[in-house]
Design a protein around this motif. Structure first.
Motif, PDB file in Angstrom:
ATOM      1  N   TYR A  24       6.909   6.114  -2.594  1.00 31.35           N
ATOM      2  CA  TYR A  24       8.004   5.191  -2.303  1.00 31.35           C
ATOM      3  C   TYR A  24       9.258   5.951  -1.881  1.00 31.35           C
ATOM      4  O   TYR A  24       9.936   5.578  -0.904  1.00 31.35           O
ATOM      5  N   ILE A  58       8.032  -2.731   2.733  1.00 25.56           N
ATOM      6  CA  ILE A  58       7.744  -3.862   1.843  1.00 25.56           C
ATOM      7  C   ILE A  58       6.260  -4.195   1.872  1.00 25.56           C
ATOM      8  O   ILE A  58       5.639  -4.445   0.828  1.00 25.56           O
ATOM      9  N   LEU A  59       5.667  -4.179   3.079  1.00 22.72           N
ATOM     10  CA  LEU A  59       4.247  -4.490   3.202  1.00 22.72           C
ATOM     11  C   LEU A  59       3.387  -3.466   2.474  1.00 22.72           C
ATOM     12  O   LEU A  59       2.420  -3.818   1.791  1.00 22.72           O
ATOM     13  N   ALA A  63       4.431  -1.493  -0.033  1.00 18.01           N
ATOM     14  CA  ALA A  63       4.722  -1.523  -1.463  1.00 18.01           C
ATOM     15  C   ALA A  63       3.993  -2.660  -2.162  1.00 18.01           C
ATOM     16  O   ALA A  63       3.483  -2.501  -3.274  1.00 18.01           O
ATOM     17  N   ILE A  64       3.911  -3.809  -1.506  1.00 18.12           N
ATOM     18  CA  ILE A  64       3.262  -4.975  -2.118  1.00 18.12           C
ATOM     19  C   ILE A  64       1.758  -4.986  -1.839  1.00 18.12           C
ATOM     20  O   ILE A  64       0.946  -5.212  -2.736  1.00 18.12           O
ATOM     21  N   GLY A  65       1.383  -4.732  -0.597  1.00 22.45           N
ATOM     22  CA  GLY A  65      -0.023  -4.828  -0.219  1.00 22.45           C
ATOM     23  C   GLY A  65      -0.820  -3.561  -0.418  1.00 22.45           C
ATOM     24  O   GLY A  65      -2.046  -3.600  -0.445  1.00 22.45           O
ATOM     25  N   LYS A  66      -0.118  -2.419  -0.522  1.00 23.04           N
ATOM     26  CA  LYS A  66      -0.779  -1.110  -0.688  1.00 23.04           C
ATOM     27  C   LYS A  66      -1.838  -0.898   0.396  1.00 23.04           C
ATOM     28  O   LYS A  66      -1.533  -0.911   1.560  1.00 23.04           O
ATOM     29  N   GLY A 126      -2.047  -3.704   2.747  1.00 21.32           N
ATOM     30  CA  GLY A 126      -0.847  -3.719   3.576  1.00 21.32           C
ATOM     31  C   GLY A 126      -0.935  -2.747   4.734  1.00 21.32           C
ATOM     32  O   GLY A 126      -0.537  -3.053   5.864  1.00 21.32           O
TER      33      GLY A 126
END
Length: 387
Positions: free
Chosen positions: A29, A154-155, A157-160, A163
């Protein structure tokens, strides 16, 4: 939503424990944020990469303002702006240049420039060898990089992993769309709708395989998406043929040199695909997840839960599709109304095509729900694996 499905969801969440970020995730991150910051710094100082002269605004001054009122009592104000800018690249780098800009309060075709704005300019020398120029556009690569970078972060971080595959899928689909249009323009005698049909099949297969992986539920989602999309397109085509497209206004396509009906059908096809694909993968994933959590679930209970999920999705997705299409016509609707056009005429001229797109997509959504549901259950209970 059925009690059975609700119970499964509660059980699923009750067993989950809050995930703590590992050192590797924290490092990734931080690395992503650092990369974004570096990209912003680079794009903010990459003047030397452009051949076109770029000038940064250092001083502005409004020297004149004129108010105007048209026959329909619409009021606007036009401003004349004097600008001093510093050239940031090329052989005149470091020199100051004086520019002029005219902009309106409405800002439909123009804009006000402020200190710090980077402008693309064309340079000229007058008889006294003084440097002058005209504004040709705004350098926006920093803003585009910021939005795109934030979206990717963001994609991821959330979808890994999913994503990441979603980003790859999006890029491939963009390239496929550009390729399809180039193929159509290069061949000339090929139907635009036929090219779009091939592109839609590729979009669906590549997107779902990348995002959901090569597994049974993905195959079900692909089949359901294609069936729902093409059936809804067929219904729209039949209705338009039976009604001879009465009530549809193609004035927005008047400068295209091919029949607007063919373009419109291609738009309907591609526009419906996104919503139908979303519904298909949602239903498929939900049904398979219910089965994986309880492999003893009865056929009728799985079917009932799937119908409940589909009913909840259907209302939301049809409204989303409607507002997505209609929102694009708001500027033209306001323009018509501001210039004294009757309400009925304004809506018929601007909403006819958008409503057909929204209705066709909604038909696709409604059809895709039972198609996906029954196909999912058919695959799950196939070949006597379940009784």
């Amino acid at each position: 939503m059925s009690p059975l499905y609700s119970q499964h969801i509660r059980n699923l969440f009750s067993k989950q424990k809050p995930n703590k970020l590992s050192r590797k995730q924290i490092f990734l991150y931080i690395l992503g944020i650092c990369c974004l910051c570096i990209a912003l710094i680079v794009t903010n100082h990459n003047y030397s990469l452009y051949k076109k002269p770029i000038a940064e605004v250092v001083k502005t001054n409004v020297v004149e303002r004129n108010k105007s009122t048209d026959l329909n009592h619409n009021k606007d104000t036009v401003y004349s702006q004097k600008i001093v800018a510093k050239i940031m690249n090329g052989k005149y780098k470091g020199r100051l240049i004086h520019l002029e800009n005219t902009y309106s309060y409405s800002g439909a075709y123009d804009q006000k420039y402020t200190v710090g704005t980077d402008l693309f300019v064309s340079l000229e020398k007058n008889s006294q060898h003084a440097l002058s120029g005209t504004i040709e556009g705004v350098k926006r690569d920093t803003q585009v990089t910021a939005v795109a970078g934030l979206f990717i972060l963001i994609l991821l971080a959330i979808g890994k992993k999913q994503g990441f595959y979603s980003i790859i899928s999006l890029l491939i689909n963009i390239l496929l769309l550009i390729g399809a249009l180039n193929v159509y323009l290069a061949l000339g005698n090929v139907s635009l709708l036929a090219v779009c049909i091939v592109a839609v099949v590729l979009f669906t297969v590549i997107s779902l395989l990348l995002v959901s992986g090569n597994q049974e539920k993905t195959h079900v989602a692909i089949i359901s998406t294609l069936i729902g999309t093409f059936v809804s397109l067929l219904i729209a085509y039949i209705v338009m043929q039976l009604t001879d497209s009465n009530g549809l206004h193609y004035e927005g396509m008047e400068f295209v040199t091919i029949p607007p009906q063919k373009i419109f059908m291609s738009e309907v096809l591609i526009g419906s695909l996104g919503a139908v694909m979303d519904v298909a993968i949602t239903i498929t994933s939900s049904v398979y997840e219910l089965y994986e959590k309880n492999k003893k679930i009865a056929h009728k209970d799985l079917l009932k839960s799937g119908k409940e999920i589909g009913g909840d999705i259907m209302g939301a997705m049809t409204n989303i599709l409607f507002f997505s299409y209609i929102s694009g016509t708001i500027p033209m609707v306001l323009l018509y109304l501001k210039n004294g056009s009757p309400l009925g005429y304004t809506f018929s001229m601007n909403f006819s095509l958008e409503l057909i797109r929204a209705l066709t997509g909604s038909i696709g959504i409604v059809l895709t729900i039972p198609i996906t549901l029954y196909l999912s259950i058919l695959f799950i209970f196939r070949k006597g694996n379940r009784k």
